[in-house]
Design an enzyme around this catalytic site. Structure first.
Site, PDB file in Angstrom:
ATOM      1  N   SER A   1      33.192  36.887  30.417  1.00  0.00           N
ATOM      2  CA  SER A   1      31.978  36.103  30.332  1.00  0.00           C
ATOM      3  C   SER A   1      31.176  36.761  28.899  1.00  0.00           C
ATOM      4  O   SER A   1      31.759  37.396  27.993  1.00  0.00           O
ATOM      5  CB  SER A   1      30.981  35.859  31.324  1.00  0.00           C
TER       6      SER A   1
ATOM      7  N   LYS B   1      30.856  29.488  28.845  1.00  0.00           N
ATOM      8  CA  LYS B   1      30.524  30.869  29.501  1.00  0.00           C
ATOM      9  C   LYS B   1      29.980  30.732  30.696  1.00  0.00           C
ATOM     10  O   LYS B   1      29.811  31.434  31.698  1.00  0.00           O
ATOM     11  CB  LYS B   1      30.345  31.843  28.447  1.00  0.00           C
TER      12      LYS B   1
ATOM     13  N   TYR C   1      30.852  27.095  23.488  1.00  0.00           N
ATOM     14  CA  TYR C   1      31.246  28.280  23.832  1.00  0.00           C
ATOM     15  C   TYR C   1      30.201  28.865  25.003  1.00  0.00           C
ATOM     16  O   TYR C   1      30.817  29.291  25.994  1.00  0.00           O
ATOM     17  CB  TYR C   1      30.986  29.327  22.622  1.00  0.00           C
TER      18      TYR C   1
HETATM   19  N1  LIG Z   1      32.742  40.218  20.384  1.00  0.00           N
HETATM   20  C1  LIG Z   1      31.554  39.803  21.189  1.00  0.00           C
HETATM   21  O1  LIG Z   1      30.535  40.319  21.063  1.00  0.00           O
HETATM   22  C2  LIG Z   1      31.827  39.211  22.536  1.00  0.00           C
HETATM   23  C3  LIG Z   1      30.722  39.146  23.319  1.00  0.00           C
HETATM   24  C4  LIG Z   1      30.659  38.363  24.574  1.00  0.00           C
HETATM   25  C5  LIG Z   1      32.091  37.909  24.988  1.00  0.00           C
HETATM   26  N2  LIG Z   1      32.995  38.160  24.329  1.00  0.00           N
HETATM   27  C6  LIG Z   1      34.372  37.563  24.708  1.00  0.00           C
HETATM   28  O2  LIG Z   1      35.520  38.466  24.498  1.00  0.00           O
HETATM   29  C7  LIG Z   1      36.763  38.037  24.672  1.00  0.00           C
HETATM   30  C8  LIG Z   1      37.534  38.532  23.374  1.00  0.00           C
HETATM   31  O3  LIG Z   1      36.899  38.224  22.100  1.00  0.00           O
HETATM   32  P1  LIG Z   1      36.838  39.210  21.172  1.00  0.00           P
HETATM   33  O4  LIG Z   1      35.641  39.391  20.593  1.00  0.00           O
HETATM   34  O5  LIG Z   1      37.853  40.418  21.214  1.00  0.00           O
HETATM   35  O6  LIG Z   1      37.605  38.130  19.948  1.00  0.00           O
HETATM   36  P2  LIG Z   1      38.585  38.397  19.060  1.00  0.00           P
HETATM   37  O7  LIG Z   1      38.894  39.367  18.312  1.00  0.00           O
HETATM   38  O8  LIG Z   1      38.790  37.134  18.039  1.00  0.00           O
HETATM   39  O9  LIG Z   1      39.921  38.029  19.938  1.00  0.00           O
HETATM   40  C9  LIG Z   1      40.111  36.889  20.778  1.00  0.00           C
HETATM   41  C10 LIG Z   1      41.606  36.864  21.308  1.00  0.00           C
HETATM   42  O10 LIG Z   1      41.838  35.659  21.884  1.00  0.00           O
HETATM   43  C11 LIG Z   1      43.105  35.177  21.414  1.00  0.00           C
HETATM   44  N3  LIG Z   1      43.072  33.899  21.555  1.00  0.00           N
HETATM   45  C12 LIG Z   1      42.270  32.905  20.887  1.00  0.00           C
HETATM   46  N4  LIG Z   1      42.830  31.660  21.247  1.00  0.00           N
HETATM   47  C13 LIG Z   1      43.613  31.787  21.893  1.00  0.00           C
HETATM   48  C14 LIG Z   1      44.444  30.649  22.679  1.00  0.00           C
HETATM   49  N5  LIG Z   1      44.552  29.262  22.580  1.00  0.00           N
HETATM   50  N6  LIG Z   1      45.614  31.080  23.555  1.00  0.00           N
HETATM   51  C15 LIG Z   1      45.853  32.576  23.528  1.00  0.00           C
HETATM   52  N7  LIG Z   1      45.032  33.516  23.068  1.00  0.00           N
HETATM   53  C16 LIG Z   1      43.974  32.980  22.231  1.00  0.00           C
HETATM   54  C17 LIG Z   1      42.958  35.627  19.913  1.00  0.00           C
HETATM   55  O11 LIG Z   1      44.445  35.406  19.560  1.00  0.00           O
HETATM   56  P3  LIG Z   1      44.772  35.039  17.746  1.00  0.00           P
HETATM   57  O12 LIG Z   1      44.604  36.541  17.222  1.00  0.00           O
HETATM   58  O13 LIG Z   1      46.143  34.663  18.040  1.00  0.00           O
HETATM   59  O14 LIG Z   1      43.669  34.180  17.512  1.00  0.00           O
HETATM   60  C18 LIG Z   1      42.798  37.078  20.232  1.00  0.00           C
HETATM   61  O15 LIG Z   1      43.673  37.898  20.670  1.00  0.00           O
HETATM   62  C19 LIG Z   1      36.472  36.631  24.471  1.00  0.00           C
HETATM   63  O16 LIG Z   1      36.589  35.966  25.927  1.00  0.00           O
HETATM   64  C20 LIG Z   1      34.911  36.446  24.107  1.00  0.00           C
HETATM   65  O17 LIG Z   1      34.253  35.327  24.388  1.00  0.00           O
HETATM   66  C21 LIG Z   1      33.102  38.753  22.798  1.00  0.00           C
END
Ligand SMILES: NC(=O)c1ccc[n+]([C@@H]2O[C@H](COP(=O)([O-])OP(=O)(O)OC[C@H]3O[C@@H](n4cnc5c(N)ncnc54)[C@H](OP(=O)(O)O)[C@@H]3O)[C@@H](O)[C@H]2O)c1
Length: 443
Positions: free
Chosen positions: A230, A257, A253
């Site tokens: 989340s 969440k 988004y």
């Molecule tokens: N970054 C933050 O500050 C933050 C804060 C709160 C929560 N989150 C959560 O953490 C999680 C990871 O995010 P992140 O920050 O690490 O972002 P990220 O670096 O953009 O990673 C997202 C991952 O999800 C994959 N993805 C996207 N769409 C997809 C689909 N349709 N099918 C399969 N895989 C898919 C992407 O693959 P591709 O490379 O192929 O696009 C990538 O591997 C997410 O759930 C996000 O909501 C992040």
């Protein structure tokens, strides 16, 4: 030795979705490190990173092998001879999965059921924001005047596309005419829209969990776990039952969440149980009583590619500096580095069942966030959820850190309302699953 020849009793099977970047890649690295440190020498980890292409899968496994080699080298320096032993204790089985293609999710579920005997943990990490940019004037003003709050809860300056939908799900039958949106349905019936952000973040994972239910139930001594990812931005105000997929929202988004929070926190409540039991139902009578568990995590605030910024080199660097300043100003949620941000999901993946049951039995079911002190020492902290508090217990908010400004303590009766919402959400998710499975089966 092939993964299929391993003794399931000594093998831990873990899937991490979206494993090629950001939090997902770091979760895999951390899982390797903590597994090797905490599990007996006779135990093996089969790590299943999912990505969207074979190129990304190869690249991810290469990076994970390099990480494993580094971990083993470090251990080798302390205990000569241990490196090669540790290296053999981790296997990789990359899988391709596009969560926005229901056929891809079904195919991935089928491949997993054919290749692994059980599943100990499914970490639902992958996700998209659906953002197109930032309102730079507002962002700059908010950050300069209210640094910690606005980099933790960046409300009002992210710009998102409204109404993003996935591509067609049902393969065209040839004679079926495309609809106005270019979509086809089986037998010419137009497909209803499926929200892209909803599908990538919630529904695709929901289906994957269902298709992995037989594997989760086959895990011993207790069933496997589904760990949802989340965010601190799971605002209650952004989720509307009448716009379940966030299709008309400019905060799809945040809506998804919030739905994630509600589903994970209520799956085992009496009102949601009829639906979640159907979700976990399998044909195997031997495992029918072994009910999988759901846990809820979030990574804090991390510098990843989830929001694409213009002039990435400089902007990502500036963003990282802004986040470090937020941490030094006292924010526990600014984990900043992906490895630190993975601490909560990995803890939920590897902790003994008795530990999780004890802590959630005592303090209520929680949203477990990755947190840090000013020096970057990571920890796992419970996180407030609107209408649920820290554990669904009235009075449990007093003295807690990391709350959003203006957060209101949980009041009598609110937990019942939250559970009521949970039951409705579970009912809707099951309805949606059955409808889409029906469409795909009829195609
Ligand atoms: N970054 C933050 O500050 C933050 C804060 C709160 C929560 N989150 C959560 O953490 C999680 C990871 O995010 P992140 O920050 O690490 O972002 P990220 O670096 O953009 O990673 C997202 C991952 O999800 C994959 N993805 C996207 N769409 C997809 C689909 N349709 N099918 C399969 N895989 C898919 C992407 O693959 P591709 O490379 O192929 O696009 C990538 O591997 C997410 O759930 C996000 O909501 C992040």
């Amino acid at each position: 030795m092939e993964s299929s020849q391993l003794d399931p009793n000594d093998t831990f099977y873990a899937i991490v979705t979206g494993a090629n970047s950001g939090v997902g890649l770091a979760t895999c690295c951390r899982l390797i490190d903590e597994f090797l440190q905490t599990r007996p020498q006779s135990h093996t980890l089969v790590l299943i990173p999912t990505t969207r292409s074979s190129r990304k899968s190869d690249d991810t496994v290469k990076q994970l092998r390099a990480h494993l080699a580094k971990t083993c080298q470090k251990s080798e320096k302390r205990v000569p001879g241990i490196g090669s032993v540790l290296e053999k204790r981790v296997r990789f089985q990359a899988e391709m999965l596009d969560l926005c293609s229901l056929i891809s999710v079904q195919a991935c579920g089928r491949r997993l059921r054919n290749t692994i005997p059980k599943l100990d943990v499914l970490i639902c990490n992958a996700g998209i924001g659906g953002w197109t940019g930032l309102n730079w004037w507002r962002a700059t003003y908010k950050i300069l005047t209210d640094w910690v709050h606005s980099t933790t809860w960046p409300e009002g300056f992210k710009i998102a596309s409204v109404g993003l939908v996935t591509g067609p799900q049902v393969p065209p039958t040839g004679s079926a005419p495309p609809t106005a949106k270019g979509k086809r349905g089986s037998g010419g019936t137009p497909e209803p829209p499926l929200g892209e952000v909803f599908c990538a973040n919630v529904f695709g994972h929901y289906l994957l969990g269902h298709y992995c239910a037989p594997l989760l139930k086959a895990a011993r001594p207790q069933a496997g776990r589904i760990i949802w990812t989340s965010s601190l931005e799971a605002y209650a105000s952004e989720f509307k039952l009448e716009d379940f997929q966030g299709l008309t929202s400019n905060m799809a988004y945040e809506s998804g969440k919030r739905l994630t929070d509600v589903l994970a926190l209520t799956y085992d409540t009496p009102a949601a149980r009829p639906y979640s039991s159907r979700y976990f139902e399998t044909d195997d009578a031997n495992t029918s009583d072994n009910r999988p568990r759901m846990y809820l995590s979030h990574p804090g605030i991390v510098n990843t590619a989830i929001i694409s910024l213009p002039f990435p080199w400089i902007m990502n660097w500036l963003y990282m500096v802004a986040l470090y300043i937020g941490r030094w100003l006292g924010s526990q949620w600014h984990t900043v580095e992906p490895y630190t941000s993975a601490v909560s999901a990995v803890w939920l993946a590897l902790a003994a069942q008795s530990t999780l049951e004890q802590v959630e039995g005592r303090e209520g079911k929680g949203k477990w966030g990755s947190a840090t002190d000013r020096m970057g020492n990571e920890r796992v902290m419970r996180t407030e959820v609107e209408g649920w508090g820290f554990g669904g217990i009235v009075g449990d908010c007093a003295g807690k850190k990391g709350r959003k400004r203006g957060a209101v303590d949980l009041k009598e009766g609110e937990r019942d309302k939250f559970e009521g919402l949970g039951s409705v959400c579970w009912r809707e998710m099951e309805k949606l699953r059955e409808e889409w499975e029906g469409r795909l089966a009829a195609a």
